[in-house]
Design an enzyme around this catalytic site. Sequence first.
Site, short mmCIF file in Angstrom:
data_model
loop_
_atom_site.label_atom_id
_atom_site.label_comp_id
_atom_site.label_asym_id
_atom_site.label_seq_id
_atom_site.Cartn_x
_atom_site.Cartn_y
_atom_site.Cartn_z
N ALA A 78 0.84 -1.21 0.00
CA ALA A 78 0.00 0.00 0.00
C ALA A 78 0.87 1.25 0.00
O ALA A 78 2.03 1.22 0.41
CB ALA A 78 -0.92 0.00 1.23
N ASP A 79 0.27 2.34 -0.45
CA ASP A 79 0.94 3.64 -0.40
C ASP A 79 -0.11 4.71 -0.14
O ASP A 79 -1.18 4.71 -0.76
CB ASP A 79 1.67 3.94 -1.70
CG ASP A 79 2.55 5.18 -1.59
OD1 ASP A 79 3.70 5.04 -1.15
OD2 ASP A 79 2.06 6.29 -1.91
#
Length: 206
Positions: A78-79
């Site tokens: 994720a970011d």
Amino acid sequence: MLLTQLLKGKKVILASGSPRRHELLRGLGIDFTIDTDNSFEEVYPKDLHHGKIPQYLARGKSYGYHRALEENEILITADTMVVCGGHIMGKPKDRKEAVAMLKELQDNRHTVLTGVCIRSREKERLFTCASTVWFGRLSKEEIDYYIDNYRPFDKAGSYGVQEWIGYVAIKGIEGSYFNVMGLPVQRLYTELKKFVTGQESPLLRP
């Protein structure tokens, strides 16, 4: 069927060093391991629209994972990114940049975007979740207090919604609160169920 039942016989790996993401994924009640060994450099094309950047980086992190996935392994990356007035905010490099970010966020609204990639050997699933956050006014003393005591240098936008600043400054949130923390767990739960039951996207090599 419960997600925990659907995941029997599978190994879930979270490729993130974020304590917030660890806490949030644990909240779903599923077993997982943490492995942050990754070769991906977190850069993106300059002409890429900001709404697509978190998903681009999440996918890059997935394919930058240090080894090939084994059968029955599911990798989650994720970011999270903050956008205020068209200005993209990542993690602050130093105290000066953290102060500048919070000055821009205070008495204003911004968007928090989290891109997520779910991948196995055979398939992948990508999605982005957006939340709008309204900040109240902050004095110089309040900004200094928060930075000096909480040192938010590992957080996009230089703040953690679950910390002191969230109690005193956030007037409202439209969308997922947990997305602002760094992982939209309700959406992730739904997407993981689709992933393991076969409603996946085709696997496209970067």
